[in-house]
Design a protein around this motif. Structure first.
Motif, PDB file in Angstrom:
ATOM      1  N   GLN B 579       0.872  -1.165   0.000  1.00  0.00           N
ATOM      2  CA  GLN B 579       0.000   0.000   0.000  1.00  0.00           C
ATOM      3  C   GLN B 579       0.905   1.208   0.000  1.00  0.00           C
ATOM      4  N   PHE B 580       0.775   2.071  -0.998  1.00  0.00           N
ATOM      5  CA  PHE B 580       1.604   3.274  -1.059  1.00  0.00           C
ATOM      6  C   PHE B 580       0.713   4.471  -0.763  1.00  0.00           C
ATOM      7  N   GLY B 581       0.879   5.071   0.370  1.00  0.00           N
ATOM      8  CA  GLY B 581       0.031   6.199   0.715  1.00  0.00           C
ATOM      9  C   GLY B 581      -1.415   5.755   0.800  1.00  0.00           C
ATOM     10  N   SER B 582      -2.319   6.668   0.482  1.00  0.00           N
ATOM     11  CA  SER B 582      -3.725   6.309   0.615  1.00  0.00           C
ATOM     12  C   SER B 582      -4.336   5.941  -0.719  1.00  0.00           C
ATOM     13  N   LYS B 583      -3.596   6.140  -1.811  1.00  0.00           N
ATOM     14  CA  LYS B 583      -4.224   5.979  -3.120  1.00  0.00           C
ATOM     15  C   LYS B 583      -3.814   4.724  -3.869  1.00  0.00           C
ATOM     16  N   LEU B 584      -2.588   4.306  -3.704  1.00  0.00           N
ATOM     17  CA  LEU B 584      -2.076   3.240  -4.560  1.00  0.00           C
ATOM     18  C   LEU B 584      -1.850   1.951  -3.787  1.00  0.00           C
ATOM     19  N   SER B 585      -2.414   0.859  -4.291  1.00  0.00           N
ATOM     20  CA  SER B 585      -2.087  -0.440  -3.700  1.00  0.00           C
ATOM     21  C   SER B 585      -1.674  -1.382  -4.826  1.00  0.00           C
ATOM     22  N   THR B 586      -0.697  -2.207  -4.560  1.00  0.00           N
ATOM     23  CA  THR B 586      -0.192  -3.099  -5.615  1.00  0.00           C
ATOM     24  C   THR B 586      -0.048  -4.522  -5.092  1.00  0.00           C
ATOM     25  N   GLU B 587      -0.040  -5.460  -6.033  1.00  0.00           N
ATOM     26  CA  GLU B 587       0.161  -6.868  -5.713  1.00  0.00           C
ATOM     27  C   GLU B 587       1.056  -7.441  -6.785  1.00  0.00           C
ATOM     28  N   LEU B 588       2.132  -8.050  -6.374  1.00  0.00           N
ATOM     29  CA  LEU B 588       3.038  -8.671  -7.333  1.00  0.00           C
ATOM     30  C   LEU B 588       3.214 -10.119  -6.934  1.00  0.00           C
ATOM     31  N   SER B 589       2.979 -11.028  -7.878  1.00  0.00           N
ATOM     32  CA  SER B 589       3.105 -12.451  -7.584  1.00  0.00           C
ATOM     33  C   SER B 589       4.048 -13.059  -8.611  1.00  0.00           C
ATOM     34  N   LEU B 590       5.140 -13.645  -8.125  1.00  0.00           N
ATOM     35  CA  LEU B 590       6.106 -14.290  -9.014  1.00  0.00           C
ATOM     36  C   LEU B 590       6.049 -15.780  -8.741  1.00  0.00           C
ATOM     37  N   TYR B 591       6.070 -16.574  -9.789  1.00  0.00           N
ATOM     38  CA  TYR B 591       6.019 -18.003  -9.541  1.00  0.00           C
ATOM     39  C   TYR B 591       6.914 -18.765 -10.499  1.00  0.00           C
TER      40      TYR B 591
END
Lengths: 183, 797
Positions: B579-591
């Motif tokens: 979660q970056f600040g209040s606006k940006l959320s990210t999900e990274l999945s490597l497999y």
């Protein structure tokens, strides 16, 4: 409410036992190969008393192909028969084709199309709607020589007036390739 | 360098003044944190409403909505004390430190001994620490009318393998069919899933949640869970007395399809322990429209229904469930070609070879499938923990009606698969921070055709047993999970062989040990990092072992291999949620997944039959290595506007051949923006959304592709959908209406994983009108006064 361990075991075991009670015919599968065609047979006659059959047969992974030997520059009457020779007695599939004539087409191709070893095709029989079927037709042979005759049975062709199997569309039910010798 | 007073006065001072203006503004930005609160019941995770939420420091009171949710905006970082009051529930208070916008979940427990109190025991599947994604009821109903496979494409990393628009199966990280497991209401779905043309026989309307586990998960789910698991989870049965219902209607223009689904839930006031649900769905569509043409014989008719009843007390409960799924699916007339030359003729034609008008009529070739599922479940508390015992019976009947020369009413294939599964598991009581479960699974299965059916698969009988242990340990901000499973599977197959179809009996068995080891760390309130190492296995299927003939309608001969060994996969997943600040959320999945003994079809010689030439394919084994990444980001511009980005890539290698693997999904990107606003008292939650995606051309193909397949994978394509919707209040009755236009540009495209790519394009524009009506009957509410008690909780996402 107390649940005893023995009650659990009983439920579990009876569930497993229930699975063992089956009366299904698993051990004896009886599949049947559907709509088998083994043979394309050409019954060739003419007014001079010529009467011969030429078979293209695939049975038990073995191919049996007769060479089509005809006189050059001669007219012949031909009837195409479609058979299942894996059964005894032989099943005549031609009747089914004739019954559903609108859905079938015999496409005949000669290589070369004209000249030595060629056969040209005329007067093909029609289906119930008056469109080509070619189950019965006339061969007119060219000059002496060698060629290849391909007879294709198409199911639900998209173009009944096509001269080649590819242009006819639909599904190929049988494809018979004969070597031709005009002598 | 010494700064002169001039510089100080005319440059630095203004700068400082500007900064002093800017800095307080940024401090203000800090107090724009947004928290989303979800309040649920402790045992069954059912959202609670209405719950009064009081925050001491804000001196403010809020109330949760029907979804158990409430949002608080414009918060400054700091400590907050939340108090929760709800009728029939223990008072709960907790102090939470807020440092960033986040989601908080709080669990309230039922108070024992009250008349309308029913403490529901744990019905939640305890899913593994593997990468996963969820689709909730709202997303499911927003996509009503789509097949289950198609719906799941919304999950990042999931694509679809299809036979036209009506027969679609999910593909997770490149794996599908019998390399993924589908769990239908907790029961392993057994519906001939190994077939590429066999779509899952599950009604998406049964689901309250669709959860996708992406990665090897055999330790809990047994054989076949190599690519992942799809969990179709219905909502828990109603706990509070009264009745509620929901009606979903959809009309789709592309194939003139109508869909109607209804569900009724009831809990008896006189017998609080007793609840039931009835549900049903009907769907009917005709030929679908591709740009310029109708796809001949591609209609669908589906009717499904289910019923569930439960009797639940605090320490003991039982539930029974029955569902029936029935479908008739047309298969595009031009897809069942004759020989190789016929197929090439179809491929080389720009237009569909089979002309058609619109019709609802289904002709041959078509499929008819029935799936019955009956489940009985029991749970009870003991000193050791919570015991669950489940028994399920499934009956799958699949008929294929082929095109025949002579008209007949018979189906040429009548394939039955009967499966019984038993599961006994103990979620043992926590030993400090150690929680876990231990269980045993049993399976008994029979697969058989009817006499006179065409040659297909051997009949077989299979038995299996497994035991597993999964433990989870929490220490400070770490969660560590480890699991082990031992599987045993036994088969006997009766294969008709040779020209006289003599039945030969085969007996074989497999044993396998699977495991998992994973760790999740809550690095900060804004960052969660997980690493999972797991392995999975898959026993070879009967078709892979015994096929010996023409794959019906696919214009090729497939030859089985009786010496195939089970596939074994080793999978490493690393996932980061930020979660970056209040606006940006990210999900990274490597497999990355290494599959030993990967079973696939290798081209052999052409074979000449009386029908002409056919390609032959032999089942072989190789070692495969699949590596990929799923990335997603959500940006909240403000309260109304948000944008979602998703991307996934997959590199799938045949490591023995040092080449790419055939038939793997291409890379894809999607971008979606939604604007939400309440317009008036009667028009609320109005939204306008634009959804776009781009699927790349699959260039990662084996060097012998032209020998195996023709034509090359299709070009990349871009699609856009637009959706508009609202909640309309008709008096006090909410109506959720939406209008979606899919493929607004009527884009002509083909997809590599759709077997119809040889013959026809994908569907064109589809205008969908959907209506959802949730009905709550006038249920009584009880109000009691309770004592305040502070209890520990854990708030996990």
């Amino acid at each position: 409410m107390k649940i005893s361990g023995s009650l659990i075991a009983t439920i579990f075991t009876s569930a497993v036992l229930f699975t063992a009670c089956t009366k299904t015919p698993i051990e004896n599968p009886e599949p049947v190969e559907q709509e088998v065609i083994t043979t394309i047979r050409l019954v060739v006659t003419n007014s001079s008393g010529f009467n011969k059959t030429f078979n293209y047969k695939v049975l038990n992974d073995l191919n049996f192909v007769d060479e089509v030997v005809l006189a050059p520059s001669t007219e012949y009457d031909v009837e195409i028969k479609v058979l299942n020779e894996s059964l005894t007695p032989t099943e005549d599939i031609t009747e089914e084709v004739l019954a559903e004539s609108n859905d079938h087409l015999f496409v005949l191709e000669s290589n070369p199309a004209t000249g030595a070893g060629a056969i040209s095709f005329t007067d093909g029989s029609k289906d119930a709607d008056g469109n080509p079927l070619n189950q019965k037709l006339k061969f007119t042979t060219g000059e002496a020589g060698n060629g290849v005759l391909t007879v294709t049975l198409k199911h639900e062709p998209t173009n009944k007036n096509a001269g080649t199997a590819g242009a006819a569309g639909g599904e190929t039910d049988a494809e018979a390739s004969f070597t031709v010798k005009l002598q | 360098m010494i700064l002169s007073t001039t510089v100080m006065r005319y440059i630095l001072l203004p700068i400082l003044l500007c900064m002093s203006w800017v800095i307080p503004a940024r401090a203000q930005q800090h107090c724009s944190l947004n928290i989303n609160i979800l309040v649920v019941e402790t045992h069954n995770a059912q959202p609670l409403y209405p719950v009064v939420v009081h925050v001491d420091e804000l001196k403010a009171t809020y109330e949760t909505n029907e979804k158990g949710r409430v949002s608080i905006d414009s918060l400054c970082p700091g400590k907050y004390t939340f108090h929760f009051h709800a009728a029939g529930y223990e008072h709960y208070a907790e102090q939470v430190t807020i440092s960033g916008s986040t989601e908080l979940k709080f669990k309230l427990s039922h108070i024992e001994g009250h008349l309308d109190e029913v403490t529901i025991a744990d019905e939640r599947e305890q899913t593994l620490l593997q990468a996963k994604d969820k689709m909730d009821r709202q997303q499911i109903t927003a996509n009503s009318g789509k097949t289950l496979g198609d719906m799941l494409q919304a999950v990042n990393g999931v694509s679809v393998i299809a036979n036209g628009a009506t027969i679609a199966k999910p593909v997770i990280h490149g794996m599908h069919s019998n390399r993924i497991v589908m769990l239908n209401n907790g029961v392993r779905q057994e519906d001939q899933q190994w077939g590429g043309e066999h779509a899952p026989n599950i009604d998406p309307f049964l689901a309250n949640n669709l959860e996708v586990i992406k990665g090897a998960a055999s330790v809990k789910y047994g054989t076949d869970a190599i690519g992942g698991v799809v969990l179709v989870e219905p909502a828990p049965l109603r706990a509070r007395p009264g009745t509620d219902a929901e009606l979903n209607l959809a009309g789709l223009s592309n194939n003139r399809m109508g869909v109607a689904s209804g569900v009724v839930n009831h809990n008896f006031k006189a017998i609080p322990a007793l609840s039931f649900r009835v549900q049903g769905t009907y769907k009917k569509g005709g030929n679908y429209r591709i740009p310029g043409y109708w796809a001949a014989n591609t209609g669908v008719e589906e009717n499904n229904y289910s019923a569930a009843a439960a009797w639940r007390k605090q320490h003991f409960g039982t539930e029974i469930f029955y569902s029936r799924f029935n479908t008739d699916l047309g298969v595009y007339r031009g897809a069942h070609t004759g020989n190789e030359a016929d197929k090439l003729a179809a491929v080389n034609s720009d237009t569909p070879l089979v002309p058609a008008d619109f019709t609802y009529e289904l002709k041959r070739p078509r499929q008819h499938v029935e799936h019955d599922l009956a489940k009985a479940k029991m749970y009870f508390d003991s000193k050791l923990g919570v015991w669950h015992a489940t028994y399920a019976y499934q009956h799958n009947f699949r008929q294929e009606y082929d095109v025949q020369r002579v008209e007949t009413d018979d189906a040429q294939l009548n394939l039955t698969l009967n499966t019984q599964t038993v599961n006994l598991n103990l979620e043992h009581r926590a030993f400090g921070e150690l929680k876990g479960e231990v269980g045993v699974d049993g399976i008994f299965q029979e697969n058989f055709i009817q006499p006179g059916d065409r040659v297909f698969l051997p009949n077989y009988r299979s038995k299996g047993a497994a035991a597993y242990l999964i433990e989870r340990y929490k220490i400070s901000n770490w969660t560590i999970e480890g699991g082990l499973r031992y599987d045993y599977r036994w088969y006997e197959a009766f294969n008709p062989e040779g020209s006289n179809q003599q039945v030969v009996r085969y007996e074989y068995s497999f044993k396998n040990l699977s495991g998992t080891l994973g760790a999740t760390k809550r690095v900060s309130n804004n960052w969660q990092l997980s690493t999972i190492l797991s392995n999975a296995w898959r026993a070879p299927q009967a078709n892979e072992l015994f096929s010996a003939g023409l794959h019906h309608g696919a214009a090729r001969i497939e030859l089985g291999n009786k010496n195939l060994e089970p596939e074994r996969s080793y999978n490493l997943n690393i996932e980061s949620k930020n979660q970056f600040g209040s606006k940006l959320s990210t999900e990274l999945s490597l497999y990355t997944q290494y599959i030993q003994n990967y079973i696939y079809l290798e081209p052999g010689a052409d074979v000449l039959t009386i029908r002409g030439y056919f390609k032959t394919f032999n089942y072989r084994q190789t070692d495969a290595h699949l590596t990929g990444a799923d990335v997603s980001a959500m940006y909240r511009w403000n309260d109304q506007l948000k944008t979602n980005f998703k991307g996934s890539v997959l590199f799938a290698r045949n490591t023995t051949a040092k080449d790419w693997l055939i038939l793997m999904p291409a890379d894809r990107l999607s971008l979606n923006t939604t604007y939400t606003k309440d317009i008036s008292r009667k028009l609320q939650e109005c939204y306008l959304g634009l959804d776009t995606r781009y699927v790349f051309n699959q260039w990662r193909i084996p060097s012998n592709f032209d020998v195996i397949d023709y034509p090359r994978p299709p070009a990349g394509y871009f699609l856009a959908d637009v959706a508009v919707g609202t909640k309309l209040l008709a008096g006090s009755q909410p109506l959720y209406i939406s209008l979606t236009v899919m493929n607004i540009f009527n884009q002509k495209y083909r997809d590599y994983l759709d077997a119809f790519r040889y013959f026809i394009d994908q569907p064109g524009t589809n205008v969908v009108l959907r209506l959802r009506v949730p009905i709550t009957f006038n249920n009584s509410k009880n109000h009691n006064n309770e004592d305040i008690r502070i209890i520990n909780s854990d708030h996990i996402h």
